[in-house]
Design an enzyme around this catalytic site. Structure first.
Site, PDB file in Angstrom:
ATOM      1  N   GLU A  69     -28.797  42.709  -7.534  1.00  0.00           N
ATOM      2  CA  GLU A  69     -28.635  41.818  -6.373  1.00  0.00           C
ATOM      3  C   GLU A  69     -28.985  40.378  -6.756  1.00  0.00           C
ATOM      4  O   GLU A  69     -30.122  39.985  -6.702  1.00  0.00           O
ATOM      5  CB  GLU A  69     -29.515  42.300  -5.222  1.00  0.00           C
ATOM      6  CG  GLU A  69     -29.160  43.695  -4.721  1.00  0.00           C
ATOM      7  CD  GLU A  69     -29.966  44.105  -3.489  1.00  0.00           C
ATOM      8  OE1 GLU A  69     -30.443  43.218  -2.735  1.00  0.00           O
ATOM      9  OE2 GLU A  69     -30.120  45.307  -3.280  1.00  0.00           O
ATOM     10  N   PHE A  70     -27.971  39.631  -7.091  1.00  0.00           N
ATOM     11  CA  PHE A  70     -26.548  39.877  -7.227  1.00  0.00           C
ATOM     12  C   PHE A  70     -26.080  39.067  -8.422  1.00  0.00           C
ATOM     13  O   PHE A  70     -26.686  38.041  -8.748  1.00  0.00           O
ATOM     14  CB  PHE A  70     -25.772  39.425  -5.973  1.00  0.00           C
ATOM     15  CG  PHE A  70     -26.050  40.221  -4.736  1.00  0.00           C
ATOM     16  CD1 PHE A  70     -25.465  41.466  -4.557  1.00  0.00           C
ATOM     17  CD2 PHE A  70     -26.918  39.731  -3.771  1.00  0.00           C
ATOM     18  CE1 PHE A  70     -25.710  42.209  -3.403  1.00  0.00           C
ATOM     19  CE2 PHE A  70     -27.169  40.470  -2.622  1.00  0.00           C
ATOM     20  CZ  PHE A  70     -26.572  41.708  -2.433  1.00  0.00           C
TER      21      PHE A  70
END
Length: 374
Positions: free
Chosen positions: A142-143
């Protein structure tokens, strides 16, 4: 009869060589188990009747060696996770998720940027999966922050799939599953750095992706209340329906799309207790740690404060208010509404974040019944 046999045999060949199989197309009813919830919801207590796949969350990658980091305590927890689920129902598949919302995105980017470091990481994940008797691996990065990192991600998926195929062949064991947790939309259209996931790599190399269809609203905007997992949003594209449809448009097959559902709510403090709809003016976060309540805590809060519950048909979400406290969440009714949407889109299934947050399996049970055998 001979002609029918030829047709059936031909269909089997098509399925095999298209990368799909009759077995692999079974519905997915998944959930993540946060290891830090072990004290009140150990793996052995999970009612496996409602799930096909359960994820251990999370293992971290060492930012220097690129290998998975497993402490002695983590080793015990992982062993208890696989053993506990297997004892309850050996048909339920267990996977380990690597990363998570609090993980080091920069370290993932560095690992994915070169073939040698990708190999170190991949080999470590396969070794851990086999050591602990897991059925699969999940990446929750993420991310990726820009197009270059997305390109590195595509290479990682390609090489990872090749490695697990080769390992399965040489070890004569069933191939490990390979999945990823991804943003609710394939494109980061809200970001200052627009980028998109490598849909082609996902299509060809992953078994499926778990689209995180939640956290659209929260403590980062305390000016107004919001449905943090709205199925529909008439005012924007920040919604689950938009995200799922965008994933399909991007070229990821419906058979490789799994929709995320939250078992927690987000809270606000109302500016005026008499103005309490979705989008009502707010002045800060409400009850809970950083404005978050698990579904169990939502039920308890409602009971303790005599809260009023409202189902919002426009967004297909639920909220409750008590005094100046406001909580947006999903109950069984809104969850079932989202599952019916998923069925109409012919996607593969759903997952919950997180299995430990349900109240007496209320939502897990009704979700499983609503999906049925689709």
């Amino acid at each position: 009869m001979a002609s029918w046999r030829r047709v059936v045999f031909g269909l089997i060949l098509v399925l095999c060589f298209s990368g799909e199989s009759i077995v692999s197309m079974a519905a997915i009813k998944a959930a993540y188990w946060p290891s830090w919830t072990n004290s009140y919801r150990p793996p052995s207590s999970i009612d496996t009747n409602y799930f096909t796949h359960l994820y251990y969350a999370f293992l971290e990658m060492d930012p220097l060696t690129f290998k998975l980091r497993i402490s002695p305590n983590e080793s015990v927890l992982l062993s208890e996770f696989t053993a506990g689920i297997k004892q309850r129902d050996p048909r339920v598949k267990t996977l380990v998720s690597i990363g998570g919302g609090g993980s080091n995105s920069t370290a993932f980017a560095l690992m994915a940027s070169s073939k040698p470091s990708r190999k170190i990481f991949i080999d470590s994940t396969v070794e851990v999966a086999r050591k602990f008797g897991l059925h699969g691996l999940d990446l929750d990065w993420e991310f990726p922050a820009n197009p270059n990192e997305m390109a590195s991600l595509a290479k990682l998926f390609f090489e990872w799939r090749g490695a697990i195929e080769a390992e399965a062949y040489s070890s004569r064991r069933p191939r490990l599953l390979l999945t990823a947790a991804v943003y609710f939309s394939p494109k980061f259209f809200l970001s200052d750095t627009p980028r998109s996931y490598p849909s082609k790599a996902i299509k060809y190399h992953l078994d499926w992706v778990n689209a995180m269809c939640f956290d659209y609203r929260g403590s980062w905007d305390t000016s107004k209340t919001g449905a943090h997992a709205a199925l529909y949003d008439p005012k924007s594209n920040i919604s689950t329906s938009y995200g799922i449809d965008a994933w399909v448009r991007s070229g990821v097959p419906q058979s490789k799309l799994v929709m995320g559902l939250p078992l927690y709510g987000r809270t606000w403090k109302l500016k005026d207790p008499n103005v309490h709809g979705i989008g009502a003016p707010a002045v800060g976060v409400g009850p809970g740690d950083t404005g978050v309540l698990t579904y169990t805590e939502v039920v308890q809060f409602k009971s303790a404060n005599n809260g009023t519950v409202v189902y919002d048909r426009t967004t297909v979400s639920t909220y409750l208010y008590a005094g100046d406290s406001w909580v947006g969440y999903d109950d069984a009714q809104s969850t079932v509404g989202k599952i019916r949407f998923a069925i109409t889109r012919h996607i593969r299934g759903y997952f919950f974040w997180a299995v430990s947050y349900d109240q007496d399996w209320e939502i897990s049970r009704q979700a499983s019944e609503a999906w049925g055998h689709h």
